[in-house]
Design a protein around this motif. Structure first.
Motif, PDB file in Angstrom:
ATOM      1  N   GLY A   8       0.780  -1.233   0.000  1.00 45.94           N
ATOM      2  CA  GLY A   8       0.000   0.000   0.000  1.00 45.94           C
ATOM      3  C   GLY A   8       0.812   1.284   0.000  1.00 45.94           C
ATOM      4  N   GLY A   9       2.130   1.156   0.060  1.00 49.83           N
ATOM      5  CA  GLY A   9       2.948   2.353   0.016  1.00 49.83           C
ATOM      6  C   GLY A   9       2.953   2.989  -1.365  1.00 49.83           C
ATOM      7  N   GLY A  10       3.519   4.175  -1.439  1.00 49.48           N
ATOM      8  CA  GLY A  10       3.602   4.857  -2.718  1.00 49.48           C
ATOM      9  C   GLY A  10       3.864   6.332  -2.550  1.00 49.48           C
ATOM     10  N   LEU A  11       3.618   7.065  -3.605  1.00 49.20           N
ATOM     11  CA  LEU A  11       3.818   8.519  -3.626  1.00 49.20           C
ATOM     12  C   LEU A  11       2.479   9.211  -3.396  1.00 49.20           C
ATOM     13  N   VAL A  12       2.469  10.146  -2.479  1.00 49.40           N
ATOM     14  CA  VAL A  12       1.242  10.876  -2.178  1.00 49.40           C
ATOM     15  C   VAL A  12       1.597  12.344  -1.971  1.00 49.40           C
ATOM     16  N   GLN A  13       0.689  13.216  -2.332  1.00 53.17           N
ATOM     17  CA  GLN A  13       0.915  14.649  -2.160  1.00 53.17           C
ATOM     18  C   GLN A  13       0.686  15.054  -0.705  1.00 53.17           C
ATOM     19  N   PRO A  14       1.319  16.121  -0.285  1.00 55.19           N
ATOM     20  CA  PRO A  14       1.072  16.632   1.079  1.00 55.19           C
ATOM     21  C   PRO A  14      -0.412  16.867   1.310  1.00 55.19           C
ATOM     22  N   GLY A  15      -0.857  16.454   2.480  1.00 55.53           N
ATOM     23  CA  GLY A  15      -2.272  16.552   2.807  1.00 55.53           C
ATOM     24  C   GLY A  15      -3.081  15.334   2.415  1.00 55.53           C
ATOM     25  N   GLY A  16      -2.469  14.433   1.678  1.00 54.10           N
ATOM     26  CA  GLY A  16      -3.172  13.248   1.219  1.00 54.10           C
ATOM     27  C   GLY A  16      -3.202  12.126   2.236  1.00 54.10           C
ATOM     28  N   SER A  17      -3.773  11.009   1.818  1.00 52.70           N
ATOM     29  CA  SER A  17      -3.950   9.844   2.689  1.00 52.70           C
ATOM     30  C   SER A  17      -3.462   8.586   2.004  1.00 52.70           C
ATOM     31  N   LEU A  18      -3.075   7.634   2.803  1.00 54.64           N
ATOM     32  CA  LEU A  18      -2.719   6.303   2.338  1.00 54.64           C
ATOM     33  C   LEU A  18      -3.169   5.294   3.378  1.00 54.64           C
ATOM     34  N   ARG A  19      -3.491   4.097   2.918  1.00 50.98           N
ATOM     35  CA  ARG A  19      -3.751   3.007   3.839  1.00 50.98           C
ATOM     36  C   ARG A  19      -2.767   1.883   3.553  1.00 50.98           C
ATOM     37  N   TYR A  59      -2.684   1.779  20.705  1.00 54.00           N
ATOM     38  CA  TYR A  59      -1.820   2.748  21.382  1.00 54.00           C
ATOM     39  C   TYR A  59      -1.020   3.451  20.305  1.00 54.00           C
ATOM     40  N   TYR A  60      -0.885   4.778  20.427  1.00 52.39           N
ATOM     41  CA  TYR A  60      -0.229   5.556  19.389  1.00 52.39           C
ATOM     42  C   TYR A  60       0.861   6.453  19.959  1.00 52.39           C
ATOM     43  N   ALA A  61       1.838   6.694  19.137  1.00 48.89           N
ATOM     44  CA  ALA A  61       2.827   7.708  19.461  1.00 48.89           C
ATOM     45  C   ALA A  61       2.166   9.083  19.367  1.00 48.89           C
ATOM     46  N   ASP A  62       2.597   9.991  20.209  1.00 51.74           N
ATOM     47  CA  ASP A  62       2.014  11.336  20.210  1.00 51.74           C
ATOM     48  C   ASP A  62       2.148  12.008  18.849  1.00 51.74           C
ATOM     49  N   SER A  63       3.222  11.686  18.140  1.00 55.03           N
ATOM     50  CA  SER A  63       3.504  12.350  16.866  1.00 55.03           C
ATOM     51  C   SER A  63       2.478  12.029  15.787  1.00 55.03           C
ATOM     52  N   VAL A  64       1.743  10.930  15.936  1.00 55.37           N
ATOM     53  CA  VAL A  64       0.781  10.541  14.900  1.00 55.37           C
ATOM     54  C   VAL A  64      -0.639  10.441  15.427  1.00 55.37           C
ATOM     55  N   LYS A  65      -0.801  10.638  16.710  1.00 59.42           N
ATOM     56  CA  LYS A  65      -2.131  10.518  17.309  1.00 59.42           C
ATOM     57  C   LYS A  65      -3.085  11.511  16.654  1.00 59.42           C
ATOM     58  N   GLY A  66      -4.236  11.011  16.228  1.00 57.65           N
ATOM     59  CA  GLY A  66      -5.212  11.850  15.558  1.00 57.65           C
ATOM     60  C   GLY A  66      -5.085  11.859  14.045  1.00 57.65           C
ATOM     61  N   ARG A  67      -3.932  11.451  13.529  1.00 60.77           N
ATOM     62  CA  ARG A  67      -3.741  11.374  12.074  1.00 60.77           C
ATOM     63  C   ARG A  67      -3.695   9.945  11.574  1.00 60.77           C
ATOM     64  N   PHE A  68      -3.128   9.053  12.371  1.00 58.61           N
ATOM     65  CA  PHE A  68      -2.973   7.661  11.967  1.00 58.61           C
ATOM     66  C   PHE A  68      -3.915   6.786  12.793  1.00 58.61           C
ATOM     67  N   THR A  69      -4.465   5.762  12.146  1.00 59.63           N
ATOM     68  CA  THR A  69      -5.354   4.832  12.817  1.00 59.63           C
ATOM     69  C   THR A  69      -4.985   3.405  12.444  1.00 59.63           C
ATOM     70  N   ASN A  77      -6.633 -12.092   8.849  1.00 59.54           N
ATOM     71  CA  ASN A  77      -5.236 -11.985   9.287  1.00 59.54           C
ATOM     72  C   ASN A  77      -4.569 -10.736   8.721  1.00 59.54           C
ATOM     73  N   MET A  78      -5.289  -9.635   8.762  1.00 55.52           N
ATOM     74  CA  MET A  78      -4.790  -8.375   8.215  1.00 55.52           C
ATOM     75  C   MET A  78      -4.797  -7.293   9.286  1.00 55.52           C
ATOM     76  N   VAL A  79      -3.810  -6.426   9.212  1.00 56.16           N
ATOM     77  CA  VAL A  79      -3.743  -5.238  10.044  1.00 56.16           C
ATOM     78  C   VAL A  79      -3.509  -4.057   9.118  1.00 56.16           C
ATOM     79  N   TYR A  80      -4.125  -2.927   9.443  1.00 55.21           N
ATOM     80  CA  TYR A  80      -4.074  -1.764   8.565  1.00 55.21           C
ATOM     81  C   TYR A  80      -3.555  -0.543   9.308  1.00 55.21           C
ATOM     82  N   LEU A  81      -2.939   0.336   8.541  1.00 54.86           N
ATOM     83  CA  LEU A  81      -2.521   1.629   9.064  1.00 54.86           C
ATOM     84  C   LEU A  81      -3.085   2.693   8.125  1.00 54.86           C
ATOM     85  N   GLN A  82      -4.102   3.393   8.602  1.00 53.75           N
ATOM     86  CA  GLN A  82      -4.684   4.498   7.837  1.00 53.75           C
ATOM     87  C   GLN A  82      -3.941   5.772   8.206  1.00 53.75           C
ATOM     88  N   MET A  83      -3.405   6.440   7.209  1.00 55.06           N
ATOM     89  CA  MET A  83      -2.616   7.644   7.438  1.00 55.06           C
ATOM     90  C   MET A  83      -3.273   8.812   6.717  1.00 55.06           C
TER      91      MET A  83
END
Length: 125
Positions: A8-19, A59-69, A77-83
């Motif tokens: 799911g990685g890749g190139l994204v513009q500032p302000g964008g989202s990736l999962r 549990y989240y690091a303070d640096s990403v709390k509120g932006r990453f889920t 058997n999947m885990v996701y990171l919504q950014m």
């Protein structure tokens, strides 16, 4: 054999989202903590957050709390990171990892015994 594969990685513009996705196999998901980490060039690997597969607590690091889920689908058997609201400083290789031994997880990479190969996330205009 424990395996974790990120995608799911890749190139994204500032302000964008990736999962990002983490496909897991070879261990019992219910007794495992899955963590997400990232490593930028020249920097140490940093913990972003984790999820307990037994009760879904996160549990989240303070640096990403509120932006990453972090979420999981034990049936698949999947885990996701919504950014969300990604910025250039989020550029890094992102890894998922499993703590199958201690059950503590957290943000300390030393507690994780299995790692994926990583997926590159680049935030740039």
């Amino acid at each position: 054999q424990v395996q974790l594969v990120e995608s799911g990685g890749g190139l994204v513009q500032p302000g964008g989202s990736l999962r990002l996705s983490c496909a897991t196999s070879g261990f019992t998901m219910d007794n495992t903590v899955i963590g997400w980490f990232r490593q930028a060039p020249g920097k140490e690997r940093r913990g972003l957050g984790c999820i307990s597969n037994s009760d879904g607590s996160t549990y989240y690091a303070d640096s990403v709390k509120g932006r990453f889920t972090i979420s999981r689908d034990n049936a698949k058997n999947m885990v996701y990171l919504q950014m969300n609201s990604l910025q250039p400083e989020d550029t890094a290789v992102y890894y998922c990892a499993a703590d199958t031994r201690t059950g503590w997880g957290g943000l300390n990479p030393m507690l994780y015994d299995s790692w994926g190969q990583g997926t590159q996330v680049t935030v740039s205009s």
